[in-house]
Design a protein around this motif. Structure first.
Motif, PDB file in Angstrom:
ATOM      1  N   UNK A 134      16.460   7.264  -9.288  1.00 52.20           N
ATOM      2  CA  UNK A 134      17.382   6.134  -9.468  1.00 52.20           C
ATOM      3  C   UNK A 134      16.556   4.856  -9.589  1.00 52.20           C
ATOM      4  N   UNK A 135      16.854   4.049 -10.599  1.00 48.89           N
ATOM      5  CA  UNK A 135      16.289   2.700 -10.707  1.00 48.89           C
ATOM      6  C   UNK A 135      17.433   1.716 -10.473  1.00 48.89           C
ATOM      7  N   UNK A 136      17.104   0.562  -9.922  1.00 49.91           N
ATOM      8  CA  UNK A 136      18.123  -0.420  -9.570  1.00 49.91           C
ATOM      9  C   UNK A 136      17.909  -1.708 -10.359  1.00 49.91           C
ATOM     10  N   UNK A 137      19.002  -2.289 -10.834  1.00 48.01           N
ATOM     11  CA  UNK A 137      18.939  -3.608 -11.451  1.00 48.01           C
ATOM     12  C   UNK A 137      19.968  -4.495 -10.756  1.00 48.01           C
ATOM     13  N   UNK A 177      20.597  14.724 -18.017  1.00 46.88           N
ATOM     14  CA  UNK A 177      20.383  13.401 -17.428  1.00 46.88           C
ATOM     15  C   UNK A 177      19.139  13.499 -16.556  1.00 46.88           C
ATOM     16  N   UNK A 178      18.168  12.635 -16.799  1.00 45.43           N
ATOM     17  CA  UNK A 178      16.933  12.698 -16.012  1.00 45.43           C
ATOM     18  C   UNK A 178      16.649  11.420 -15.239  1.00 45.43           C
ATOM     19  N   UNK A 179      17.524  10.437 -15.374  1.00 44.65           N
ATOM     20  CA  UNK A 179      17.306   9.167 -14.683  1.00 44.65           C
ATOM     21  C   UNK A 179      18.641   8.433 -14.567  1.00 44.65           C
ATOM     22  N   UNK A 180      18.864   7.770 -13.452  1.00 45.60           N
ATOM     23  CA  UNK A 180      20.068   6.972 -13.243  1.00 45.60           C
ATOM     24  C   UNK A 180      19.649   5.521 -13.071  1.00 45.60           C
ATOM     25  N   UNK A 181      20.359   4.626 -13.728  1.00 41.26           N
ATOM     26  CA  UNK A 181      20.142   3.196 -13.533  1.00 41.26           C
ATOM     27  C   UNK A 181      21.370   2.649 -12.819  1.00 41.26           C
ATOM     28  N   UNK A 182      21.162   2.099 -11.652  1.00 42.82           N
ATOM     29  CA  UNK A 182      22.248   1.612 -10.805  1.00 42.82           C
ATOM     30  C   UNK A 182      22.296   0.089 -10.805  1.00 42.82           C
ATOM     31  N   UNK A 183      23.495  -0.450 -10.882  1.00 38.04           N
ATOM     32  CA  UNK A 183      23.666  -1.892 -10.704  1.00 38.04           C
ATOM     33  C   UNK A 183      23.785  -2.125  -9.201  1.00 38.04           C
ATOM     34  N   UNK A 184      22.852  -2.894  -8.651  1.00 32.24           N
ATOM     35  CA  UNK A 184      22.765  -3.114  -7.216  1.00 32.24           C
ATOM     36  C   UNK A 184      24.080  -3.639  -6.654  1.00 32.24           C
ATOM     37  N   UNK A 185      24.358  -3.236  -5.463  1.00 30.11           N
ATOM     38  CA  UNK A 185      25.566  -3.504  -4.682  1.00 30.11           C
ATOM     39  C   UNK A 185      26.515  -2.330  -4.880  1.00 30.11           C
ATOM     40  N   UNK A 186      27.616  -2.473  -5.572  1.00 29.55           N
ATOM     41  CA  UNK A 186      28.622  -1.424  -5.677  1.00 29.55           C
ATOM     42  C   UNK A 186      28.160  -0.155  -6.355  1.00 29.55           C
ATOM     43  N   UNK A 187      27.187  -0.230  -7.241  1.00 29.92           N
ATOM     44  CA  UNK A 187      26.750   0.950  -7.973  1.00 29.92           C
ATOM     45  C   UNK A 187      25.781   1.840  -7.231  1.00 29.92           C
ATOM     46  N   UNK A 188      25.195   1.350  -6.162  1.00 32.24           N
ATOM     47  CA  UNK A 188      24.183   2.136  -5.452  1.00 32.24           C
ATOM     48  C   UNK A 188      24.751   3.401  -4.806  1.00 32.24           C
ATOM     49  N   UNK A 189      25.927   3.311  -4.231  1.00 34.69           N
ATOM     50  CA  UNK A 189      26.528   4.477  -3.581  1.00 34.69           C
ATOM     51  C   UNK A 189      26.858   5.544  -4.617  1.00 34.69           C
ATOM     52  N   UNK A 190      27.464   5.127  -5.712  1.00 41.32           N
ATOM     53  CA  UNK A 190      27.814   6.074  -6.781  1.00 41.32           C
ATOM     54  C   UNK A 190      26.544   6.689  -7.375  1.00 41.32           C
ATOM     55  N   UNK A 228      25.303   9.419  -5.063  1.00 41.90           N
ATOM     56  CA  UNK A 228      26.136  10.622  -5.152  1.00 41.90           C
ATOM     57  C   UNK A 228      25.753  11.422  -6.392  1.00 41.90           C
ATOM     58  N   UNK A 229      25.638  10.731  -7.537  1.00 41.52           N
ATOM     59  CA  UNK A 229      25.284  11.433  -8.770  1.00 41.52           C
ATOM     60  C   UNK A 229      23.865  11.979  -8.725  1.00 41.52           C
ATOM     61  N   UNK A 230      22.955  11.266  -8.108  1.00 39.34           N
ATOM     62  CA  UNK A 230      21.593  11.776  -7.971  1.00 39.34           C
ATOM     63  C   UNK A 230      21.597  13.094  -7.200  1.00 39.34           C
ATOM     64  N   UNK A 231      22.352  13.140  -6.117  1.00 39.82           N
ATOM     65  CA  UNK A 231      22.447  14.372  -5.327  1.00 39.82           C
ATOM     66  C   UNK A 231      23.074  15.505  -6.140  1.00 39.82           C
ATOM     67  N   UNK A 232      24.161  15.202  -6.849  1.00 40.54           N
ATOM     68  CA  UNK A 232      24.842  16.219  -7.645  1.00 40.54           C
ATOM     69  C   UNK A 232      23.962  16.756  -8.775  1.00 40.54           C
ATOM     70  N   UNK A 260      36.606  10.978  -7.460  1.00 38.58           N
ATOM     71  CA  UNK A 260      36.334  10.408  -8.783  1.00 38.58           C
ATOM     72  C   UNK A 260      34.938  10.790  -9.284  1.00 38.58           C
ATOM     73  N   UNK A 261      33.952  10.768  -8.393  1.00 40.40           N
ATOM     74  CA  UNK A 261      32.588  11.145  -8.789  1.00 40.40           C
ATOM     75  C   UNK A 261      32.527  12.618  -9.189  1.00 40.40           C
ATOM     76  N   UNK A 262      33.158  13.490  -8.414  1.00 40.64           N
ATOM     77  CA  UNK A 262      33.146  14.913  -8.742  1.00 40.64           C
ATOM     78  C   UNK A 262      33.888  15.190 -10.049  1.00 40.64           C
TER      79      UNK A 262
END
Length: 84
Positions: free
Chosen positions: A56-59, A30-43, A46-50, A17-19
């Motif tokens: 990545x910032x976390x909320x 895209x120069x920054x990712x905002x992740x919702x902590x818990x389930x969004x951190x893994x995704x 993955x996107x940061x690596x890709x 799904x990510x690919x």
């Protein structure tokens, strides 16, 4: 009982799904990712690596308990909820 349902994904499903979504981002800067902590951190990771290891910032979101769902003993916050 709560009307909330969950879908169990395998690691392969998540990667696929990510690919698939990543290919749709072609040409978008895209120069920054905002992740919702818990389930969004893994995704987010993955996107940061890709995307070339972008930052990545976390909320964390807090929400009231869901009717019909009880918190697990020893935990606080609605995000640790488990079905009754």
């Amino acid at each position: 009982m709560s009307d909330i349902t969950f879908t169990k994904l395998s690691w392969q499903d998540l990667q696929h799904d990510c690919l698939k979504l990543y290919t749709k981002l072609d040409g978008i800067q895209i120069d920054h990712i905002i992740s919702i902590t818990r389930g969004g951190d893994v995704v987010a990771r993955i996107f940061s690596d890709l995307l070339g290891n972008i930052q990545i910032s976390h909320i964390t979101l807090s929400y009231p308990t869901v009717p019909g769902v009880q918190r697990r003993a020893g935990h606080s916050g609605g995000h640790h909820a488990a079905p009754l």
